[in-house]
Design an enzyme around this catalytic site. Structure first.
Site, PDB file in Angstrom:
ATOM      1  N   ASP A  69       0.866  -1.188   0.000  1.00 41.16           N
ATOM      2  CA  ASP A  69       0.000   0.000   0.000  1.00 41.16           C
ATOM      3  C   ASP A  69       0.898   1.233   0.000  1.00 41.16           C
ATOM      4  O   ASP A  69       1.023   1.947   0.991  1.00 41.16           O
ATOM      5  CB  ASP A  69      -0.933   0.010   1.212  1.00 41.16           C
ATOM      6  CG  ASP A  69      -2.093   1.000   1.025  1.00 41.16           C
ATOM      7  OD1 ASP A  69      -2.124   1.694  -0.009  1.00 41.16           O
ATOM      8  OD2 ASP A  69      -2.943   1.079   1.922  1.00 41.16           O
ATOM      9  N   HIS A 154      -8.394   1.023   7.144  1.00 41.95           N
ATOM     10  CA  HIS A 154      -8.693   2.336   6.570  1.00 41.95           C
ATOM     11  C   HIS A 154     -10.043   2.822   7.116  1.00 41.95           C
ATOM     12  O   HIS A 154     -10.969   2.033   7.303  1.00 41.95           O
ATOM     13  CB  HIS A 154      -8.734   2.268   5.047  1.00 41.95           C
ATOM     14  CG  HIS A 154      -7.392   1.972   4.449  1.00 41.95           C
ATOM     15  ND1 HIS A 154      -7.232   1.655   3.122  1.00 41.95           N
ATOM     16  CD2 HIS A 154      -6.152   1.946   5.000  1.00 41.95           C
ATOM     17  CE1 HIS A 154      -5.939   1.452   2.875  1.00 41.95           C
ATOM     18  NE2 HIS A 154      -5.271   1.624   4.006  1.00 41.95           N
ATOM     19  N   PHE A 155     -10.133   4.123   7.368  1.00 37.40           N
ATOM     20  CA  PHE A 155     -11.349   4.627   8.008  1.00 37.40           C
ATOM     21  C   PHE A 155     -11.575   6.101   7.688  1.00 37.40           C
ATOM     22  O   PHE A 155     -10.685   6.808   7.226  1.00 37.40           O
ATOM     23  CB  PHE A 155     -11.277   4.449   9.530  1.00 37.40           C
ATOM     24  CG  PHE A 155     -10.154   5.220  10.192  1.00 37.40           C
ATOM     25  CD1 PHE A 155     -10.258   6.586  10.425  1.00 37.40           C
ATOM     26  CD2 PHE A 155      -9.003   4.574  10.586  1.00 37.40           C
ATOM     27  CE1 PHE A 155      -9.227   7.297  11.027  1.00 37.40           C
ATOM     28  CE2 PHE A 155      -7.959   5.279  11.188  1.00 37.40           C
ATOM     29  CZ  PHE A 155      -8.073   6.641  11.407  1.00 37.40           C
ATOM     30  N   SER A 297      -6.870   3.437  17.475  1.00 32.79           N
ATOM     31  CA  SER A 297      -7.766   2.444  16.901  1.00 32.79           C
ATOM     32  C   SER A 297      -9.213   2.927  17.036  1.00 32.79           C
ATOM     33  O   SER A 297      -9.476   3.995  17.591  1.00 32.79           O
ATOM     34  CB  SER A 297      -7.589   1.110  17.628  1.00 32.79           C
ATOM     35  OG  SER A 297      -7.801   1.284  19.019  1.00 32.79           O
ATOM     36  N   SER A 302      -6.850   9.994  18.790  1.00 32.99           N
ATOM     37  CA  SER A 302      -5.850  10.175  17.745  1.00 32.99           C
ATOM     38  C   SER A 302      -5.144  11.504  17.995  1.00 32.99           C
ATOM     39  O   SER A 302      -5.619  12.331  18.792  1.00 32.99           O
ATOM     40  CB  SER A 302      -6.501  10.164  16.361  1.00 32.99           C
ATOM     41  OG  SER A 302      -7.100   8.906  16.089  1.00 32.99           O
ATOM     42  N   HIS A 319       3.104   5.517  13.401  1.00 30.74           N
ATOM     43  CA  HIS A 319       2.007   5.842  12.478  1.00 30.74           C
ATOM     44  C   HIS A 319       0.643   5.495  13.040  1.00 30.74           C
ATOM     45  O   HIS A 319      -0.379   5.696  12.384  1.00 30.74           O
ATOM     46  CB  HIS A 319       2.208   5.124  11.147  1.00 30.74           C
ATOM     47  CG  HIS A 319       1.801   3.676  11.113  1.00 30.74           C
ATOM     48  ND1 HIS A 319       2.177   2.759  12.071  1.00 30.74           N
ATOM     49  CD2 HIS A 319       1.043   2.988  10.223  1.00 30.74           C
ATOM     50  CE1 HIS A 319       1.677   1.574  11.770  1.00 30.74           C
ATOM     51  NE2 HIS A 319       0.980   1.683  10.654  1.00 30.74           N
TER      52      HIS A 319
END
Length: 391
Positions: A69, A154-155, A297, A302, A319
């Site tokens: 990716d 991915h979100f 998560s 975040s 990351h």
């Protein structure tokens, strides 16, 4: 502060498993490594090398370390809205609109290139491919992939910072086209190392040597995929902001700040007096003053951060939270009810499909950030109020 795991392996991870350590030490034995490998706080075992590894190589690049990716990363945008404004809208309705505006899940693309801003980005990528001799014959639908999320971890999220400001936040990469580019060059690197009699502890350590035609072609296609990934995130963010403004009946969302950063990529830098290719496999650029995004998560915090330029840390930072158990293990251990309990107070799409993304399958993001204290400073702390993922 880092721990020395081997003469040329430094680790910032206070929670780390034996497989991850073994992978880093084995990778560091490659003769192309200089001056050392850095393991980030979120490091965990990966394919060939650990995710959360920063790898400086001399006159060579390891395609499998960059990963499949290419250019995967984060983008965050601060809006004019505040927490009190959210009382005026239905977050479930926003989630549903985003599901229509942005294709989710692997293999799900846009039916056509519709928006002017999408066409402009497609034209830029077409020109870049033409000028760089990039072969995209393996991905005839790459234009339709631009502005699509994918699946796995991915979100898309709506978040609030400490002041109550509303942020749009999302995680994605170079989609199917980047995967095809990566797989092609991983195979070429493995074939070349075999032809040259280069002995490797893991076939995913295979590298392409600078000065060869194969290296030049990989770099051209890698740069294209990295640009695609960045534009893909910007494309989705533009659609996200448009839907947010639309639900508030505004012309725009009043974006005041945007941070867009890769965490799977390579770039040429000077390090310890030598020119190297610095590959960040699950790590962000934390050069002094550089802004970045470190997501937790599902159901956790975040962070928007600013780099401290730590040379021992190879100017890098974690990351994300980093997995502590595999997807298979998570599905065996947890249920949709467990996930629902962990997501209390957050609007999301419940179901069995997302159990492997439960927060308990990941490291504690707060511990990761404590370990990263000498790598980055925290600028904003974000908490989710809405989460959207593909299957």
């Amino acid at each position: 502060m880092p721990v020395t795991l081997a003469p040329n392996v430094l680790s910032w991870a206070s929670a780390i498993d034996e497989t991850t350590v073994d992978q880093a030490v084995a990778l560091a034995r490659l003769p192309i490594i200089h001056p050392h490998i850095a393991l980030m706080p979120d490091a965990h075992a990966g394919k060939g090398s650990a995710v959360g590894t920063v790898i400086p190589t001399v006159e060579a690049v390891i395609p499998a370390a960059v990963g499949v990716d290419i250019g995967c990363g984060m983008v965050a945008a601060r809006t004019r809205y505040t927490e009190s404004d959210l009382d005026r809208i239905d977050l479930s309705t926003l989630r549903d609109r985003l599901e229509r505006a942005i294709p989710l899940s692997p293999g799900n693309y846009n039916k056509a290139v519709r928006h002017d801003h999408t066409r402009e980005r497609v034209r830029e990528l077409e020109m870049l491919a033409d000028s760089g001799g990039v072969d995209l014959s393996h991905s005839p639908k790459w234009r339709e992939q631009l502005g699509s999320l994918g699946g796995g971890n991915h979100f898309i999220e709506l978040c609030l910072d400490e002041s109550g400001a509303v942020w749009c936040f999302l995680h994605s990469g170079s989609r199917g086209v980047g995967n095809k580019i990566a797989q092609k060059h991983i195979r070429i690197a493995q074939e070349q190392c075999a032809e040259r009699g280069i002995r490797l502890e893991d076939r995913d350590h295979a590298y392409l040597e600078q000065g060869t035609a194969e290296f030049s072609q990989y770099l051209a296609e890698l740069r294209w995929a990295q640009r695609f990934a960045r534009l893909n995130r910007d494309e989705m963010m533009d659609r996200f902001l448009a839907e947010l403004a639309r639900i508030f009946r505004d012309d725009d969302a009043g974006e005041s700040e945007r941070v867009n950063c890769h965490h799977n990529y390579t770039e040429k830098i000077e390090l310890d007096g030598r020119e190297v290719w610095l590959t960040r496999k699950g790590a962000i650029d934390a050069s002094e003053g550089r802004m970045g995004c470190i997501p937790g998560s599902m159901g956790t915090r975040s962070y928007i951060v600013r780099g401290k330029g730590n040379a021992d840390g190879l100017f890098s930072a974690p990351h994300g939270a980093g997995r502590r158990m595999s997807r298979t293990q998570a599905k065996k251990r947890f249920t949709a009810a467990d996930l629902d309990a962990a997501m209390q107070g957050i609007v999301y799409r419940p179901g069995d499909a997302w159990v492997d993304e439960i927060p308990a399958a990941y490291k504690d993001i707060d511990r990761v950030m404590e370990d990263a204290d000498d790598l980055v400073e925290i600028v904003y702390t974000l908490r989710q109020v809405m989460n959207l993922k593909g299957t």
